[in-house]
Design a protein around this motif. Structure first.
Motif, short mmCIF file in Angstrom:
data_model
loop_
_atom_site.label_atom_id
_atom_site.label_comp_id
_atom_site.label_asym_id
_atom_site.label_seq_id
_atom_site.Cartn_x
_atom_site.Cartn_y
_atom_site.Cartn_z
N GLU A 506 1.01 -1.46 0.16
CA GLU A 506 0.30 -0.24 0.03
C GLU A 506 0.68 1.41 0.09
O GLU A 506 0.74 2.24 -0.74
CB GLU A 506 -1.05 -0.45 1.31
N ILE A 507 1.64 0.68 0.52
CA ILE A 507 2.92 2.63 0.67
C ILE A 507 3.33 2.85 -0.20
O ILE A 507 3.91 3.51 -0.78
CB ILE A 507 3.58 2.99 2.27
N GLY A 508 4.12 1.56 -1.16
CA GLY A 508 4.98 1.68 -1.89
C GLY A 508 4.00 2.06 -3.23
O GLY A 508 4.48 2.80 -4.31
N MET A 509 2.34 1.68 -3.48
CA MET A 509 1.68 2.21 -4.24
C MET A 509 1.60 4.10 -3.92
O MET A 509 1.49 4.37 -5.58
CB MET A 509 1.04 1.88 -4.37
N LYS A 513 2.79 7.98 -6.54
CA LYS A 513 2.36 9.14 -6.86
C LYS A 513 2.87 10.01 -5.94
O LYS A 513 2.61 11.34 -6.21
CB LYS A 513 1.09 9.10 -6.55
N ASN A 514 3.12 10.05 -4.60
CA ASN A 514 3.83 11.06 -4.09
C ASN A 514 4.83 10.49 -2.58
O ASN A 514 4.67 10.04 -2.00
CB ASN A 514 2.91 11.60 -2.66
N PRO A 515 6.64 11.36 -2.87
CA PRO A 515 7.19 10.35 -2.07
C PRO A 515 6.98 11.04 -0.85
O PRO A 515 7.38 10.38 0.12
CB PRO A 515 8.28 11.45 -2.65
N ASP A 516 6.37 11.98 -0.09
CA ASP A 516 6.35 12.58 0.68
C ASP A 516 4.92 11.59 1.71
O ASP A 516 5.33 11.27 2.86
CB ASP A 516 4.83 13.60 1.09
N GLU A 517 4.77 10.35 1.12
CA GLU A 517 4.29 9.21 1.94
C GLU A 517 4.92 8.81 2.31
O GLU A 517 4.93 7.88 3.73
CB GLU A 517 3.37 8.36 0.66
N VAL A 518 6.76 8.62 1.80
CA VAL A 518 7.33 7.62 2.14
C VAL A 518 7.72 8.08 3.78
O VAL A 518 8.09 7.68 5.08
CB VAL A 518 8.75 7.31 1.38
N GLY A 519 7.62 9.48 3.56
CA GLY A 519 8.81 10.08 4.83
C GLY A 519 7.53 9.73 5.96
O GLY A 519 7.73 10.02 7.39
N ALA A 520 6.34 10.04 5.70
CA ALA A 520 4.36 9.85 6.46
C ALA A 520 4.46 8.87 7.43
O ALA A 520 4.27 8.91 8.01
CB ALA A 520 2.90 9.96 5.68
N ALA A 521 4.92 7.77 6.39
CA ALA A 521 4.52 6.07 6.83
C ALA A 521 6.17 5.68 7.67
O ALA A 521 6.37 4.90 9.25
CB ALA A 521 4.25 5.57 5.20
N ALA A 522 7.11 6.93 7.59
CA ALA A 522 7.92 5.69 7.69
C ALA A 522 8.94 5.65 9.13
O ALA A 522 8.68 4.21 9.56
CB ALA A 522 9.51 6.13 7.58
N VAL A 523 7.92 5.80 10.10
CA VAL A 523 8.73 5.40 11.35
C VAL A 523 7.47 5.38 12.34
O VAL A 523 8.06 3.93 12.09
CB VAL A 523 8.49 7.00 12.28
N LEU A 588 -0.44 15.64 8.03
CA LEU A 588 1.17 16.01 8.30
C LEU A 588 1.45 16.88 7.19
O LEU A 588 2.08 18.18 7.76
CB LEU A 588 1.82 15.67 8.00
N MET A 589 1.27 17.24 6.27
CA MET A 589 1.73 18.22 4.54
C MET A 589 0.27 19.29 3.85
O MET A 589 0.86 20.10 4.03
CB MET A 589 2.28 17.42 3.50
N GLU A 590 -0.39 18.87 5.00
CA GLU A 590 -1.60 19.98 4.64
C GLU A 590 -1.66 21.67 4.59
O GLU A 590 -1.93 22.83 4.49
CB GLU A 590 -3.31 19.62 4.25
N LEU A 591 -1.43 21.20 6.10
CA LEU A 591 -1.00 22.81 7.12
C LEU A 591 0.43 23.71 6.20
O LEU A 591 0.91 23.17 6.35
CB LEU A 591 -1.14 22.24 8.70
N GLU A 592 -0.12 25.16 5.85
CA GLU A 592 1.36 25.56 5.59
C GLU A 592 1.43 25.92 6.41
O GLU A 592 1.33 26.10 7.84
CB GLU A 592 0.32 26.71 5.02
#
Length: 596
Positions: A506-509, A513-523, A588-592
């Motif tokens: 799921e994370i790989g898919m 599309k969005n590399p930030d998904e790796v950073g969000a899920a990694a920990v 994590l990322m939507e807030l400016e």
């Protein structure tokens, strides 16, 4: 001030009953003659050194700290540290797992790993001096020229000289691609090194006659980023060809860092003012060489937290058996006393068992990884070496991050057992918490380890390394799936293994599309994998304990109870972690940034 006894029985269980190390070593020609008796004798003597020599210096070293003479740039370590190091060297401990060609004893890393658990439990700050030296030895052994090896390795192996690694700079931190330290070629083949480094553990001290600094720097024509980093050997004193010491090299300690913990270790700001250095390995490929030392250090940091977990548990357990407070909810357990010992209270047991489980799980896991390194380095079959290399690459970030997270949890819980006394310095528990906190930060923060695991070790090869280790787990599940006595361990292990497979896909898919998904899920992802690994080893240990619990040895009854606690109370954390990992990058990322 407190106590520490080396957990030899559990070490022997892990090495001989769980991992069958003697049989494994017979497949490695350099270690084929090493048997269980030799291993046990080495660990017994190492345990004595740790508890008798190092442990008494831990609290006093923390209170005294290190002292810099600003005029001479010399650092004095706490009272007793130098003398303990001399005893360590005289006993031959620095050479334990080093190459016999350079004066080493040639024992396997899996034995050296167990020694370092004991040393770290007794005194982490002290152990960092020889620990970093071993990493410098590994780096030079792998990438040094024949001349560099001949001159430097015997001194590092004997402990006469110590080593450091000088990576971090004030402006760049973890981002080594930004480092500015310069290396200018000289006509004689040396390099003139100029720059500044910070957070250099054991960067200056009086315990050894010379310090071998391994320094990352840039050549004048180096490309930008990490592809333009070279590695240099920069000794404190320039050695003559015969190994005697010549003139002082201008690499100095400019200041000591004021730290939260590990006060007994000299963490230095190093000023390099045109020091003479020698290139290690190829130009602009310094990170490749330094990663040998960095990976050794990451495993070493895992052992630091394992040691702290064990010593904190031992002291909290002793306190809980002795401290009287309130009565058991189910009725008095010590009616002849004014109150019951606090070990009767369920939540005190939860805290103790948390530390106990994380110590025993970490011991099994780290010993397994150390054995894989021995196979990677010494097995005659290339395919076996490659499999071991893949496992070590996958598991090293878990050793560093999961074990240090757990060390922080365990030392905090152990301190909590003491109540208010845990917060008071004289009991020694708050030091373990302070010391444990750095382990989550240095040698690559645990977030960096998580990104390395998910981004580099799992997704870049489409999960090939993970599937290899998963096949090992699946084989164990299939072998024991019909054993009713094992169902309480096999069922949750199989369930988590299936969930890890789905989560990874799921994370790989999403990441495509969005590399930030790796950073969000990694920990959370790394922690899920850490629990999968621990669950696997606890299931294996439980199988042994089930088979032997009837022989009258209470050790197996305790092991089985610890495994049951782990599966019942610690493994369920994965449900929350999986939901966190699946929540994605948006929360994590939507807030400016300006709205924080």
């Amino acid at each position: 001030m407190g106590q520490y006894t080396a957990p030899l029985r559990d070490m022997q269980f892990v090495l001989h009953e769980l991992l069958h190390v003697e049989d494994e070593l017979k497949q490695l020609p350099p270690h084929a003659d090493i048997d269980a008796a030799i291993i046990d004798q080495v660990l017994e003597e190492g345990g004595k050194f740790a508890s008798d020599i190092l442990f008494p210096l831990n609290h006093t070293g923390d209170r005294e700290g290190c002292h810099l003479d600003a005029q001479t740039h010399t650092v004095k370590t706490p009272k007793g540290f130098h003398e303990a190091y001399k005893q360590y060297v005289d006993a031959g401990w620095p050479s334990l797992s080093a190459d016999p060609e350079y004066g080493g004893q040639g024992l396997p890393l899996v034995v050296n790993n167990a020694l370092y658990e004991m040393l770290n439990a007794a005194n982490q700050a002290w152990t960092m001096y020889p620990g970093l030296s071993h990493g410098a030895y590994e780096c030079l052994h792998a990438h040094g020229t024949p001349e560099q090896k001949e001159l430097y390795l015997p001194k590092l192996v004997s402990g006469e000289w110590t080593g450091t690694m000088c990576l971090t700079e004030p402006h760049s931190g973890t981002d080594l691609g930004m480092l500015r330290t310069k290396a200018e070629p000289q006509p004689d083949g040396t390099y003139r090194i100029t720059g500044g480094k910070i957070f250099i553990s054991a960067g200056e001290h009086e315990m050894s006659s010379n310090i071998v600094h391994l320094v990352l720097a840039r050549l004048p024509d180096a490309p930008p980023g990490t592809k333009g980093i070279s590695l240099f050997l920069v000794p404190k004193y320039l050695p003559r060809p015969d190994g005697t010491l010549g003139e002082r090299n201008p690499i100095f300690c400019g200041a000591l860092e004021e730290k939260m913990g590990i006060h007994g270790n000299s963490t230095c700001q190093m000023n390099i003012d045109g020091a003479t250095g020698w290139l290690i390995g190829e130009p602009n490929k310094g990170l490749n060489a330094m990663f040998v030392m960095m990976n050794a250090a990451r495993l070493g940091v895992g052992m630091q937290s394992l040691g702290l977990t064990e010593v904190a548990y031992q002291n909290a357990l002793a306190y809980a058996k002795d401290r009287l407070q309130m009565r058991s909810l189910s009725g008095p357990k010590a009616p002849d006393k004014p109150a019951d010992p606090i070990i009767v209270h369920p939540d005190v047991r939860r805290m103790l068992l948390t530390a106990k489980a994380y110590a025993e799980g970490g011991r099994a896991f780290s010993a397994y990884v150390a054995l894989q390194i021995d196979k990677e380095l010494k097995h005659p079959d290339e395919a076996v070496r490659k499999d071991a290399e893949d496992q070590v690459a996958l598991l090293t970030p878990i050793v560093k991050a999961f074990m240090t997270d757990n060390g922080w949890i365990a030392t905090s819980e152990a301190m909590q057992v003491y109540g208010g006394h845990g917060f008071i310095a004289e009991w020694g528990m708050e030091q373990y918490v302070r010391d444990a906190r750095i382990n989550m930060i240095y040698e690559g923060t645990n977030t960096v380890q998580s990104l390395d695991l998910l981004g580099r070790k799992v997704l870049t090869d489409n999960g090939a390394r993970l599937r290899k280790f998963g096949a090992q787990i699946q084989s164990f599940i299939e072998e024991n799936g019909l054993d009713e006595t094992m169902s309480e361990f096999i069922t949750p292990l199989a369930d988590l293994a299936e969930k890890v497979t789905k989560l990874t896909m799921e994370i790989g898919m999403k990441a495509m599309k969005n590399p930030d998904e790796v950073g969000a899920a990694a920990v959370p992802y790394l922690r899920v994998l850490g629990h999968l690994v621990y669950a696997y080893f606890f299931a294996r240990m439980a199988k042994i304990a089930l088979e032997k619990q009837g022989n009258g040895d209470k050790f197996y009854i305790s092991k089985l109870a610890t495994a049951r606690f782990y599966f019942a109370r610690l493994l369920p954390e994965t449900a929350m972690l999986i939901r966190q990992a699946r929540s994605g990058a948006a929360p994590l990322m939507e807030l400016e940034a300006e709205l924080f």
